[in-house]
Design an enzyme around this catalytic site. Sequence first.
Site, PDB file in Angstrom:
ATOM      1  CG  HIS A 427     -64.865 -50.016  28.737  1.00 11.93           C
ATOM      2  ND1 HIS A 427     -66.123 -50.464  29.037  1.00 11.93           N
ATOM      3  CD2 HIS A 427     -64.038 -50.615  29.635  1.00 11.93           C
ATOM      4  CE1 HIS A 427     -66.067 -51.279  30.069  1.00 11.93           C
ATOM      5  NE2 HIS A 427     -64.807 -51.389  30.443  1.00 11.93           N
ATOM      6  CD  GLU A 439     -69.247 -50.058  26.791  1.00 10.77           C
ATOM      7  OE1 GLU A 439     -70.464 -50.022  26.914  1.00 10.77           O
ATOM      8  OE2 GLU A 439     -68.468 -50.062  27.772  1.00 10.77           O
TER       9      GLU A 439
END
Length: 690
Positions: A427, A439
Amino acid sequence: MGDIIRYEVTEGVAVLSIDNPPVNALSAEVRLGLNSALDRAQADDSVSAIVLTAAGRTFPAGADIREFGKPPVEPHLPDVCNAIEASSKPVVAALHGMALGGGFELGLASHARIATAQSKVGLPEIGLGLLPGAGGTQRLPRLTDVSTALSVVLTGKPVPASVARERGLIDAISEGDLIADACALARDLAGKPPRPTRNRREQFSDGVGYQKAIEEARRVHADAPTMAAGRAIDCLEAAPLLPFDAGLALERDAFLELRDTPEAAALRHLFLAERLAAKPRSGLPAPTDLKRVAVLGGGLMGVGIAVACLARGKAVTIIEQNADTAAKTEARLRSVVERSVSRKKLPQSMLDGLSKHSIVTTQFGMVATAQLVIEAIAEDEALKKDVFAKLGAATSPKTILATNTSYLNVDMLAQASGRPGQVVGLHFFSPAEVMKLCEVVVGKETAPEVEATAFAFAKSIGKVPVRAGVCDGFIGNRVLTAYRTAADYLLEDGASPYDIDAAMRAYGFRLGPYQVLDLAGLDISWARRKRLATQRDPEARYVRIGDLLCEAGRFGRKAGAGYYRYNADSGKAERDREVLALIEKERVAKGITTQSYSAEIIQRRCLIAMANEGSKLLGEGIARSAGDIDVVMALGFGFPRHKGGPLKAAELSGLLSVQRDLEALAKEDAFWTPSQTLKHAAINGNRFDG
Ligand code: 3HC
């Protein structure tokens, strides 16, 4: 003296080499060793000069940050620097890698400085809420002009050797053997009385000009988030005015004062937490080095990811749906690369040879050539499931399939691919070529080698990877939602969006929550709320103000109106009575008795909401540590660094003392690290009673 300082004499020059991997931080042991080595060289009749150098990848990168929370241990670094400067035999500092902070201060105290062409020097203490505390503020302005000294101390940016040479920060650049060149320089200086930096005053000849530069710096840094800039300017101002030792004493007092501030503790916490977050779990297998990446979808996010990969030497294929979107993607890619080149983040050669390093194609089958495919298409569940099914069929069993989804269930996409072990979330944050956070969302079935490789890949393209488990919004968007909900409650209960934004700006955010919503487009979060409407607890409090604004066509900045009205000529955001009237009408409709809220209460409630959500993430095992959550919020969501992230801030401001009573209920957990008490905040649920 142990092995931490190596002592070797060659042709009359004692070479003192610091050996304290990984970055030769100036720990108590190093300082002690340096002092003894200096004494030994003074007493050694075969020695006429001294070279100070370091083993491994760098000259010391500074004082040992891990010591800062503890009582100082003698000898202190300023004393070591003074001992170097007072040496009767000339000391030459031979700099390589990153000579930073206390490391560079050792150099400033030496009688001459020579550096490799690739090295950088600097005083980055400001980034830790500190000032240079080992003579840097007194010696640097004696070696360079005042504006360079101010810039080095106040920006904290490392200076490349060539610029450092031009500005007098170093005396020479070694193009060959650094130690041999440093020894030659030391021999040149031997026999002549060394010239201590403290005795230099040439840079102080224009007292008026010096003071003017100081006043200007004071004006520019008047609103700095920590006290460090102001104190550093005071010390630099004192350099020409006070006797050297008085200047050093002033600097030492300021350093010790700053070191014990919550801001310095917060910044130190983030420095260490960022490095801890980037370490994959222990016990994972060795990662694979990924060189060929395919990005599915060339929107702003896909192109940003592609450019981040290109910048670190990966070969990139962007897959588009049709010739029309491919042409647009190609233009977008070129323009983002151009922007990166103009910001000196990419070399011109990347732009010139863009087609050599990247391909934009409409052939889906090209995913088969990649070791990693990153899906960055629209946030549509059905579409993404379909794409993952196709990816599973079109790639080899070893290909890693990553999704850039912000909210969707990674496990569901993993199942759709038919190869769940190979699927992971990566992410990124927009603009992905700039933002450092990534992430790494590890699904139920993500294989350990895929997790390890995803971490290594993110690091290899200059990102800070943070591990997250699967849930709606992972770490960052979960905490963001809690923040926005807390803000919405305040809004409905009596605060205006402008009060809330101002309070959060005063806290340290660059923009308040409603400014951010306006910038992103209110329709984006509206669409998500509509999508999740059926899952909402009908009993839970729901603030409709955002929906009502959207129904009125107020989609934010792009529509000329959102929580603010945007001046048609200047584009400037203005407060809008219509918005206040709409909010008031809603309060009346709900029968809410309004209250007034101080900035402090607004800040406190938003912080509690974020910290509580963070503690839930820890309790659910979505985040590995409090530090990880702080890193996500600071790097990805603009949480002010000098507050340390929501969990550190809650801890530092004592908000968690209530939860400490619940400590007895703690269940030990291997992943649990700092801010342990936060675990119990979860028990209270999402309380906003500031
Ligand atoms: N003290 C203690 N540990 C340090 C450190 C320091 N000053 N600088 C780096 N480290 C550690 C990191 O925590 C990391 O440890 P880990 O491997 O256990 O995670 C390891 O060294 C490698 O660091 P990086 O992962 O950051 O490696 P990079 O190659 O990416 O970067 C660097 C190297 C540019 C030197 C970067 O580490 C850095 O900027 N360090 C901090 C520099 C700094 O702020 N110095 C000033 C300190 S304050 C001071 O000197 C006060 C003085 O004026 C009195």
